[in-house]
Enzyme design. Sequence first.
Site, PDB file in Angstrom:
ATOM      1  N   GLY A 444     -35.563  40.382 -12.569  1.00 58.40           N
ATOM      2  CA  GLY A 444     -36.703  39.813 -13.284  1.00 58.40           C
ATOM      3  C   GLY A 444     -38.025  40.498 -13.046  1.00 58.40           C
ATOM      4  O   GLY A 444     -38.677  40.939 -13.985  1.00 58.40           O
ATOM      5  N   SER A 445     -38.427  40.622 -11.796  1.00 54.88           N
ATOM      6  CA  SER A 445     -39.755  41.166 -11.518  1.00 54.88           C
ATOM      7  C   SER A 445     -39.689  42.664 -11.278  1.00 54.88           C
ATOM      8  O   SER A 445     -38.687  43.195 -10.795  1.00 54.88           O
ATOM      9  CB  SER A 445     -40.376  40.475 -10.300  1.00 54.88           C
ATOM     10  OG  SER A 445     -39.578  40.674  -9.152  1.00 54.88           O
ATOM     11  N   CYS A 655     -29.757  33.789  -4.155  1.00 54.02           N
ATOM     12  CA  CYS A 655     -29.783  34.857  -3.160  1.00 54.02           C
ATOM     13  C   CYS A 655     -29.894  34.311  -1.746  1.00 54.02           C
ATOM     14  O   CYS A 655     -30.322  33.183  -1.532  1.00 54.02           O
ATOM     15  CB  CYS A 655     -30.940  35.823  -3.419  1.00 54.02           C
ATOM     16  SG  CYS A 655     -32.576  35.067  -3.414  1.00 54.02           S
ATOM     17  N   HIS A 706     -34.931  44.537  -0.398  1.00 54.40           N
ATOM     18  CA  HIS A 706     -35.885  44.311   0.685  1.00 54.40           C
ATOM     19  C   HIS A 706     -36.009  45.516   1.610  1.00 54.40           C
ATOM     20  O   HIS A 706     -36.842  45.531   2.500  1.00 54.40           O
ATOM     21  CB  HIS A 706     -35.498  43.066   1.487  1.00 54.40           C
ATOM     22  CG  HIS A 706     -35.632  41.808   0.696  1.00 54.40           C
ATOM     23  ND1 HIS A 706     -34.583  41.261  -0.009  1.00 54.40           N
ATOM     24  CD2 HIS A 706     -36.690  41.011   0.461  1.00 54.40           C
ATOM     25  CE1 HIS A 706     -34.985  40.171  -0.626  1.00 54.40           C
ATOM     26  NE2 HIS A 706     -36.260  40.000  -0.360  1.00 54.40           N
TER      27      HIS A 706
END
Length: 770
Positions: A444-445, A655, A706
Amino acid sequence: MNSIHTHIPGYPRVGAARELKFALEKHWKGELSEVELENTGRALRERHWAEQRAAGLDFVTVGDFAFYDHVANHMQLLGCEPARFEFHPDASPLARYFDMARGATACRCGQAHGDGHALEMTKWFDTNYHYLVPEFTAATQFALSSEHLFDEVAEAQALGHRVKAVLLGPLSFLWLGKERDDSARLALLERLLPVYGAILARLKEAGVEWVQIDEPILGLDLPSEWRNAFETSYWQLNQAGAQLLLATYFSPLEENLGLACRLPVAGLHVDGVRAAHELASVADWLPAHKVLSVGVVDGRNIWRTDLDAALARIQPLLDKRRGALWLSSSCSLLHVPYTLAPETALDAEVRNWLAFAAEKLGELQTLKLALTQPEAAAPALLASRSAIAGRRGSPRVHKAAVAERLAATAQDANADRRASPFGQRQRIQQQRLQLPAYPTTTIGSFPQTPAIRGARAAWRRGELADERYEAAMRAEIEDAIRRQEALGLDVLVHGEAERNDMVEYFGEQLEGFVFTAQGWVQSYGSRCVKPPIIFGDVERPQPMTVQWAAYAQSLSSKPVKGMLTGPVTILQWSFVRDDQPRADTTLQIALAIRDEVRDLEAAGIAIIQIDEPAVREGLPLRRSRWNEYLDWATRAFRVSAGVARDGTQIHTHMCYAEFNDILPQIAAMDADVITIETSRSAMELLKGFGAFRYPNEIGPGVYDIHSPRVPDTASIVALLQKASAVIPAERLWVNPDCGLKTRGWPETEAALRNMVSAAHVLRSETTARG
């Protein structure tokens, strides 16, 4: 006469102005040395201890500070860094620490590594804090290997503080880890306990009066072998001679209550908010010579404590016991913002109903005064009564129209059902979307660049007119669309340039929410979130995302997903009102999202993603309460999506949680496509979906967003091959683990380019076989 003391299990680490966050990020960029980062940590600890002392606490808590995560601290303290990293003996402890947290390429120790992918990360019990998961094998050894805790004790003592050190208990530490072979991690306890004994002996020798030893797993349904290990373990730890305060929180003790009370420790801390009904039993079972610490101030939420109600809860304990009684927050204050002091722009009425970490210290001081010097506490008690009464009587909290719609939905058996079953929807969607095998997408981002953040900040300050801000965001959206088309992605996203946070963005447009300026809470490492506060009934006054989604779709012939945050995640990642059932608040949010789904569909959006990463973390810690929660949580999702027509494909994303034990309920959400985090566990999480025969389509994350490490095509192909051995190829999607908001464009494009290439490899293999 009872002896009354006050303390807290822990305090926020990041600082009032997120000093730790900014120092960490500068260090990772090479702009701040290790020495300078350590100095920042020292200054923060000094300030936090001073605030605890100024608030009248009898002890300051030492050992709750972490540069990234307290569980990772214990890996170094206990000498069990995973051998797979192959750390060089000369690598600094801090470099190794960040290497475990962020992946090998994040480490600047200048040495080669073995398997350098970052440690798996998952939710800390049912909170939104993420901890790094310890890795164990049959060969794991333990040794006292870090001086940080002892150095921090010395720092606090040099400042004249009375110290209570804190450790994560040995059984909870093992429980929170994972085996990386066929061994049983409980078998490591015999090796681990001597190291804990050495730590406790060192702390006693250093003059530490009390050691808080956290065993939150006592609030879980434990296997008998784990329960049975507590008594022998604590008998052994007690030999070190330190005064141990065994701490539990987040959940009632239930069948473990008697066990916790009889363990050979000097005191017991219990959660007097979530387990208030057990306080009388604890008072009966706990021997009189032991300290009883009661967490009567809520460490998980931001509402002012009803001090009269808290005193009414405490008084029977004083009447029953003649031993020492300590007053505390229910758990570490890590889970609430730092202070209300900078919130001058916050709605004054709502602000008066709140208490953040610093204000909760004041509440503990008032409670102690009320029990020891009642006249001195009178003004604070009067202010508390006024605030509590004001909130209960405020007409802003309840709305008749919302209540009526909620009642009607609760009675409507079809409100949470799609028109047709998945198989029929799938055929219609395939015909409409015409996607290839192994379709590629993102969650999405996309990167929130300095230009995006700068434009949003200027707009919020009133320095950028609405028209110019909207033009800037449209330009960013077009840039994101063009980049995705160039990469060859099959399903696009608009990139969420206009969004500050996946929950805050929606809360700002829903009634019943308020927002802080500096109400930051640590999620993991340098990642902080600013949860909205739900104070009243929730409804959507107007569309929230439609204009941006429609604009993005107008730029491409490929499908562009509409992006929404689901009702359970908005609930879980907000501070939630405590004056009505959470199920009611969630259904109110679900109805608002349902309205948005209808409007997106009307605007021609063919794929709508309703993210629910927090469904698993919302599970009660006790299995006996799971079904009730899952019934209303999954129904709320279905209510959100139930309005969509068959040809509209509903996605969801989850997640950083273990899903295998709730797979039937995840399947019952009936999303057409689910995307999940799997790369850190090397697709381990996907095995459960295969064994369960998950019926709908699924996108297992193929790389960890991440970590700055860019995966190569071969590694992604290997993960997809593992996935295709579990899930039929016709139901597999290809995507990253999570959104790409925190990454930079160069690494994002490099990783996505390799991801798309990997999908093409799998398509070629499928064609060759077929």
